[in-house]
Scaffold this active site. Sequence first.
Site, PDB file in Angstrom:
ATOM      1  N   HIS A   1      21.815 -28.604  -2.448  1.00 35.37           N
ATOM      2  CA  HIS A   1      21.996 -27.852  -3.747  1.00 35.37           C
ATOM      3  C   HIS A   1      22.579 -28.703  -4.936  1.00 35.37           C
ATOM      4  CE1 HIS A   1      22.658 -23.415  -4.992  1.00 35.37           C
ATOM      5  NE2 HIS A   1      21.885 -23.962  -5.716  1.00 35.37           N
TER       6      HIS A   1
ATOM      7  N   ASP B   1      23.852 -17.548  -3.252  1.00 35.75           N
ATOM      8  CA  ASP B   1      24.638 -18.339  -2.314  1.00 35.75           C
ATOM      9  C   ASP B   1      25.767 -17.775  -1.479  1.00 35.75           C
ATOM     10  OD1 ASP B   1      25.750 -21.005  -1.335  1.00 35.75           O
ATOM     11  OD2 ASP B   1      25.452 -21.950  -3.343  1.00 35.75           O
TER      12      ASP B   1
ATOM     13  N   ASP C   1      19.949 -20.598  -2.729  1.00 36.83           N
ATOM     14  CA  ASP C   1      20.370 -21.327  -1.407  1.00 36.83           C
ATOM     15  C   ASP C   1      20.069 -20.474  -0.385  1.00 36.83           C
ATOM     16  OD1 ASP C   1      22.148 -22.319   0.409  1.00 36.83           O
ATOM     17  OD2 ASP C   1      23.283 -23.329  -1.006  1.00 36.83           O
TER      18      ASP C   1
ATOM     19  N   GLU D   1      18.500 -26.059   0.369  1.00 36.45           N
ATOM     20  CA  GLU D   1      19.410 -26.118   1.440  1.00 36.45           C
ATOM     21  C   GLU D   1      18.743 -25.372   2.688  1.00 36.45           C
ATOM     22  OE1 GLU D   1      22.151 -27.343   2.015  1.00 36.45           O
ATOM     23  OE2 GLU D   1      23.130 -27.754  -0.257  1.00 36.45           O
TER      24      GLU D   1
ATOM     25  N   ASP E   1      21.417 -20.533   2.216  1.00 37.10           N
ATOM     26  CA  ASP E   1      22.469 -19.939   3.173  1.00 37.10           C
ATOM     27  C   ASP E   1      23.113 -18.350   2.458  1.00 37.10           C
ATOM     28  OD1 ASP E   1      24.478 -20.482   1.108  1.00 37.10           O
ATOM     29  OD2 ASP E   1      24.941 -22.506   2.172  1.00 37.10           O
TER      30      ASP E   1
ATOM     31  N   HIS F   1      27.213 -31.280  -2.921  1.00 41.83           N
ATOM     32  CA  HIS F   1      26.526 -30.118  -3.104  1.00 41.83           C
ATOM     33  C   HIS F   1      27.493 -29.187  -3.255  1.00 41.83           C
ATOM     34  CE1 HIS F   1      26.662 -29.093   1.656  1.00 41.83           C
ATOM     35  NE2 HIS F   1      27.644 -29.389   1.137  1.00 41.83           N
TER      36      HIS F   1
ATOM     37  N   ASP G   1      30.384 -23.069  -5.005  1.00 40.08           N
ATOM     38  CA  ASP G   1      30.138 -24.573  -5.548  1.00 40.08           C
ATOM     39  C   ASP G   1      30.654 -24.945  -6.696  1.00 40.08           C
ATOM     40  OD1 ASP G   1      28.404 -24.692  -3.031  1.00 40.08           O
ATOM     41  OD2 ASP G   1      26.429 -24.511  -4.308  1.00 40.08           O
TER      42      ASP G   1
ATOM     43  N   HIS H   1      28.293 -19.841  -1.009  1.00 40.41           N
ATOM     44  CA  HIS H   1      29.422 -20.512  -1.526  1.00 40.41           C
ATOM     45  C   HIS H   1      29.355 -20.375  -3.169  1.00 40.41           C
ATOM     46  CE1 HIS H   1      28.059 -22.014   2.384  1.00 40.41           C
ATOM     47  NE2 HIS H   1      29.114 -22.294   2.591  1.00 40.41           N
TER      48      HIS H   1
END
Length: 324
Positions: free
Chosen positions: A112, A139, A246, A291, A248, A156, A143, A141
Amino acid sequence: MTMEHASHTVAATGQIQATLIGLPTDVGASRLGAAMGPDALRVAQLAPALQRLGVAVQDLGNLAGPPNPRGERDAQGMRNLAECLAWNRIAHDTVLQLLQQKRLPILLGGDHTLATGSISAVARHCRATGKRLRVLWLDAHSDCNTPESSPTGNLHGMPVSSLCGRGPKSLAALSGAVPALPASAFCQIGLRSVDGSEKSMIRELGLEVYDMRAIDELGMREVMRRALAGVNGPQNSDVHLHLSFDVDFLDPDIAPGTGTPVRGGPNYREAQLCMEMIADTGRLASLDIVELNPALDLRNQTAELVVDLVQSLFGQSTLMRDAP
């Protein structure tokens, strides 16, 4: 078909002209394997899937960049900054060129970190053309780490803070302006693993966030309605919608092939609805897919799921209904 020829074809036919850009690197990630993501998506037949929906697809193949040195943290607390910067410059320059040629860039990552370069290019293009940028960030996360706050030093985890002017200076300046875009342009969806320092950064920046509790309480339909409120309708025809996806974001039960899985993510139908509602806007103009780690996948099932979702993003509906 040359890129110059294709840019003229848009006006002649109204057909979406998309270009796949493979950026095979995991230089910003904690685990090896995301570098194989672009080829996994090709094995899952991404280009033919889009072509069946009437999208004219060009594939630039995998672009070359520096290898992953698996470096230790530097004095500023970052790993592989020089290599990350090189890859993000490649992403920036390629995405900007494609946007200028009126093509829809689809960045195939890679980790990412690459979104720093791609979104910097989109932000530069929007400033030049008078477009209003909206970024949907799907995502697990946020980030939003900085070199000072990151527990790992992996870049990332820093693209959002970099794009908002708080990350490493060299990455923050890629678009030619700092910040590359206002924090109000972002909308983060699906968060469920956020560091304490990132929570503080989210509050400080005033980021619009719909975490998994919001999705549980409101439902995906209402979350997407709110996220797209400034995108839908003829009054918003000046909006450039960028999606940074992303893998994830998805629950690992359905998408195990990613380096930082977090339980409790969106299920298949929630993810499909998310993509379908983005497609309904007709505003999608650039896309990151990042990712995807086939080394951690089961028989490429995550890549195949991603291709399925991207088809929904480009107009394949699960229901028999007229386009809005």
